[in-house]
Write a protein that holds these residues in place. Structure first.
Motif, short mmCIF file in Angstrom:
data_model
loop_
_atom_site.label_atom_id
_atom_site.label_comp_id
_atom_site.label_asym_id
_atom_site.label_seq_id
_atom_site.Cartn_x
_atom_site.Cartn_y
_atom_site.Cartn_z
N VAL A 1 -43.29 -120.92 76.56
CA VAL A 1 -44.85 -120.59 76.44
C VAL A 1 -45.19 -119.02 76.61
O VAL A 1 -45.24 -118.68 77.69
CB VAL A 1 -45.75 -121.40 76.98
N PRO A 2 -45.13 -118.29 75.88
CA PRO A 2 -45.72 -116.95 76.13
C PRO A 2 -47.11 -116.25 76.01
O PRO A 2 -48.50 -117.33 75.82
CB PRO A 2 -45.25 -116.36 74.46
N TYR A 3 -47.73 -115.39 76.76
CA TYR A 3 -48.94 -115.12 77.70
C TYR A 3 -48.26 -113.18 77.36
O TYR A 3 -48.08 -112.89 76.79
CB TYR A 3 -48.71 -115.32 79.02
N LYS A 4 -49.91 -113.50 77.41
CA LYS A 4 -49.77 -111.81 77.07
C LYS A 4 -49.82 -110.48 78.35
O LYS A 4 -50.26 -110.32 78.44
CB LYS A 4 -51.16 -111.51 76.53
N GLY A 5 -48.83 -111.34 79.41
CA GLY A 5 -49.30 -110.43 80.89
C GLY A 5 -48.61 -111.22 81.19
O GLY A 5 -48.88 -112.89 81.90
N THR A 6 -48.11 -111.30 82.88
CA THR A 6 -47.67 -112.19 83.54
C THR A 6 -49.34 -112.07 84.53
O THR A 6 -49.24 -114.10 84.81
CB THR A 6 -47.21 -110.99 84.74
N GLY A 7 -49.77 -111.78 84.41
CA GLY A 7 -51.59 -112.40 84.79
C GLY A 7 -52.14 -113.27 84.61
O GLY A 7 -51.77 -114.01 85.56
N PRO A 8 -51.99 -113.12 82.75
CA PRO A 8 -52.27 -114.92 82.54
C PRO A 8 -51.57 -115.94 82.56
O PRO A 8 -51.55 -117.17 82.74
CB PRO A 8 -52.19 -114.22 80.69
N ALA A 9 -50.33 -115.45 82.39
CA ALA A 9 -49.03 -116.56 82.65
C ALA A 9 -48.95 -117.00 84.08
O ALA A 9 -49.08 -118.72 84.39
CB ALA A 9 -47.61 -115.87 82.41
N THR A 10 -49.36 -116.21 85.04
CA THR A 10 -49.85 -117.07 86.75
C THR A 10 -50.27 -117.55 86.67
O THR A 10 -50.42 -119.13 87.56
CB THR A 10 -49.86 -115.30 87.59
N ALA A 11 -52.08 -117.24 86.30
CA ALA A 11 -53.23 -118.55 86.03
C ALA A 11 -52.65 -119.27 85.24
O ALA A 11 -53.56 -120.87 86.12
CB ALA A 11 -54.17 -117.61 85.17
N ALA A 12 -51.59 -119.52 84.36
CA ALA A 12 -50.97 -120.63 84.06
C ALA A 12 -50.77 -121.79 84.46
O ALA A 12 -50.96 -122.89 84.59
CB ALA A 12 -50.82 -120.60 82.62
N LEU A 13 -50.18 -120.96 85.69
CA LEU A 13 -48.89 -121.63 85.96
C LEU A 13 -50.45 -122.16 87.06
O LEU A 13 -49.94 -123.72 87.96
CB LEU A 13 -47.61 -121.17 86.83
N VAL A 14 -50.64 -121.66 87.84
CA VAL A 14 -51.86 -122.39 89.48
C VAL A 14 -52.20 -122.85 89.10
O VAL A 14 -52.90 -124.49 89.53
CB VAL A 14 -52.57 -120.69 89.19
N ALA A 15 -52.63 -123.24 87.60
CA ALA A 15 -54.00 -123.38 87.06
C ALA A 15 -53.11 -125.79 86.35
O ALA A 15 -53.38 -126.41 86.47
CB ALA A 15 -54.52 -123.79 85.54
N GLY A 16 -51.48 -125.18 86.87
CA GLY A 16 -50.90 -126.93 85.99
C GLY A 16 -50.40 -126.82 85.00
O GLY A 16 -50.77 -128.21 84.60
N GLU A 17 -50.83 -125.49 84.15
CA GLU A 17 -50.92 -125.87 82.42
C GLU A 17 -49.61 -125.57 82.22
O GLU A 17 -49.03 -126.16 80.84
CB GLU A 17 -51.44 -124.40 81.78
N ILE A 18 -48.80 -124.99 82.61
CA ILE A 18 -47.40 -124.68 82.59
C ILE A 18 -46.50 -125.05 83.72
O ILE A 18 -47.05 -125.78 85.14
CB ILE A 18 -46.70 -123.55 81.46
N ASP A 19 -44.83 -125.71 83.47
CA ASP A 19 -44.02 -126.18 84.83
C ASP A 19 -43.56 -125.13 85.56
O ASP A 19 -44.06 -125.18 86.58
CB ASP A 19 -42.68 -127.18 84.08
N TYR A 20 -43.49 -124.22 84.79
CA TYR A 20 -42.34 -123.09 85.17
C TYR A 20 -42.49 -121.35 85.15
O TYR A 20 -42.39 -121.55 83.93
CB TYR A 20 -41.24 -122.84 86.54
N ILE A 21 -42.10 -120.68 86.46
CA ILE A 21 -42.26 -119.12 85.04
C ILE A 21 -40.62 -118.37 85.94
O ILE A 21 -40.59 -118.81 87.30
CB ILE A 21 -43.39 -118.66 85.01
N PHE A 22 -40.38 -118.06 85.27
CA PHE A 22 -39.76 -116.66 85.94
C PHE A 22 -40.25 -115.31 86.15
O PHE A 22 -40.87 -115.12 85.34
CB PHE A 22 -38.48 -116.51 85.35
N GLU A 23 -40.05 -114.48 87.91
CA GLU A 23 -41.09 -113.47 87.68
C GLU A 23 -40.55 -112.68 88.97
O GLU A 23 -39.44 -113.31 90.12
CB GLU A 23 -42.24 -114.01 88.34
N ALA A 24 -41.17 -111.11 89.11
CA ALA A 24 -40.31 -110.84 89.51
C ALA A 24 -41.04 -111.17 91.20
O ALA A 24 -42.30 -111.45 91.24
CB ALA A 24 -40.73 -108.95 89.02
N LEU A 25 -40.24 -110.81 92.25
CA LEU A 25 -40.56 -111.65 93.41
C LEU A 25 -42.18 -110.93 93.82
O LEU A 25 -43.00 -111.51 94.21
CB LEU A 25 -39.56 -111.40 94.15
#
Length: 319
Positions: free
Chosen positions: A178-202
């Motif tokens: 599931v692609p987003y337009k940046g890390t911020g939106p992807a992280t927000a989706a993860l916090v909201a439980g919309e996706i299961d996991y992501i890889f991110e810079a620590l």
């Protein structure tokens, strides 16, 4: 006509030393090719603040998100080579060079590497609703739910996207990207439980990890992070050879005078002598930058080759 062109070229060459000596005499624009709030912003904003003090001119952040960072990178590649437009890009730039078929610029020809800004281990973080606390538990959960697992990323053709592909292939399950337009939106989706996991810079995940809004599973570096020693590595969690790190660095347009490049790199090195910035980087789990342009160029070339293999093995093509 040829004589006129030669004369103009000679005039330009004659003025470059004076331009470089006077640089900077006005604000410097630092283009961050992702939306605000992501990992690149985490690096760019404190660094820009220190550079503003050191250079005596404001370094202004300009977020130009989209297409895995390639839109902002293209802006810088086509900017005047006068030192007043700088790109702060990441490992995604090397991935894009390998994955995108029709980039409007050449990372290794149209942009000149200045220095690294930070090097991070990546971290696999899961949504709190996911019933897994370890890597084996996450893999078991994914295999028990075929076709229902998804992995978010900062966008198509980013290193996070390819990490999703590599991880699922190595672990033996299918996951929807599931692609987003940046890390911020992807992280927000993860916090909201919309996706299961992501890889991110620590570094960009540090706040959420400390705040308990996401669950860290593993870091993907060879060793545990001194800033988060409680998070195990993927290697010690049963996935040997799975190693991914993120880096961020500065580029300028090709043709930028070397004295300007040298001044900018020297300013970055001086910035990391500041105890406050060192402490900020430690809290983010990052190593400070400051490499030479040649060292940075070598790192870029190695990662283009590395991620190019992943792109080919995964049959990923992005127009």
């Amino acid at each position: 006509m040829k004589r006129i062109r030669l004369a103009l070229a000679a005039t330009l060459l004659a003025t470059l030393p004076a331009l470089a000596q006077d640089w900077p005499n006005k604000p410097v624009k630092m283009i961050v090719p992702f939306p605000p709030g992501g990992g690149t912003d985490t690096v760019a904003r404190p660094l820009a603040q220190k550079l503003s003090t050191i250079l005596g001119q404001q370094v202004v952040i300009d977020n130009r998100g989209g297409a895995g960072g390639t839109i902002g990178a293209a802006v810088v590649a086509k900017s005047p080579p006068d030192g007043y437009t700088v790109l702060l890009y990441s490992v995604h730039g090397a991935v894009a060079a390998a994955a995108y078929k029709n980039l409007s610029y050449d990372l290794e020809k149209d942009l000149v590497p200045v220095t690294t800004a930070a090097i991070f281990p990546d971290v696999l973080v899961a949504a709190n609703r996911v019933p897994a606390k370890t890597l084996p538990e996450l893999i078991a959960f994914a295999k028990a739910n075929p076709g229902k697992i998804n992995c978010g990323s900062a966008g198509n053709g980013t290193s996070r996207h390819l990490s999703c592909e590599m991880f699922a292939a190595a672990a033996g399950f299918k996951a929807t990207h599931v692609p987003y337009k940046g890390t911020g939106p992807a992280t927000a989706a993860l916090v909201a439980g919309e996706i299961d996991y992501i890889f991110e810079a620590l570094g960009s995940a540090a706040g959420q990890i400390r705040g308990g809004t996401v669950r860290p599973i593993v870091v993907t570096s060879a060793k545990r992070s001194p800033s988060f020693p409680e998070i195990p590595t993927a290697m010690e969690s049963g996935m040997p050879g799975f190693e991914v790190t993120s880096w961020y660095g500065l580029w300028v347009p090709a043709g930028t005078p070397k004295p300007i490049i040298d001044k900018l790199r020297a300013a970055v090195v001086k910035a990391f002598e500041d105890p406050d910035l060192k402490e900020t980087w430690f809290k983010l789990g990052a190593e400070p930058g400051g490499s030479t342009p040649e060292e940075f160029r070598s790192l870029i070339s190695r990662d283009i080759a590395k991620w190019g293999k992943v792109v080919r093995d995964s049959n990923i093509t992005i127009e």
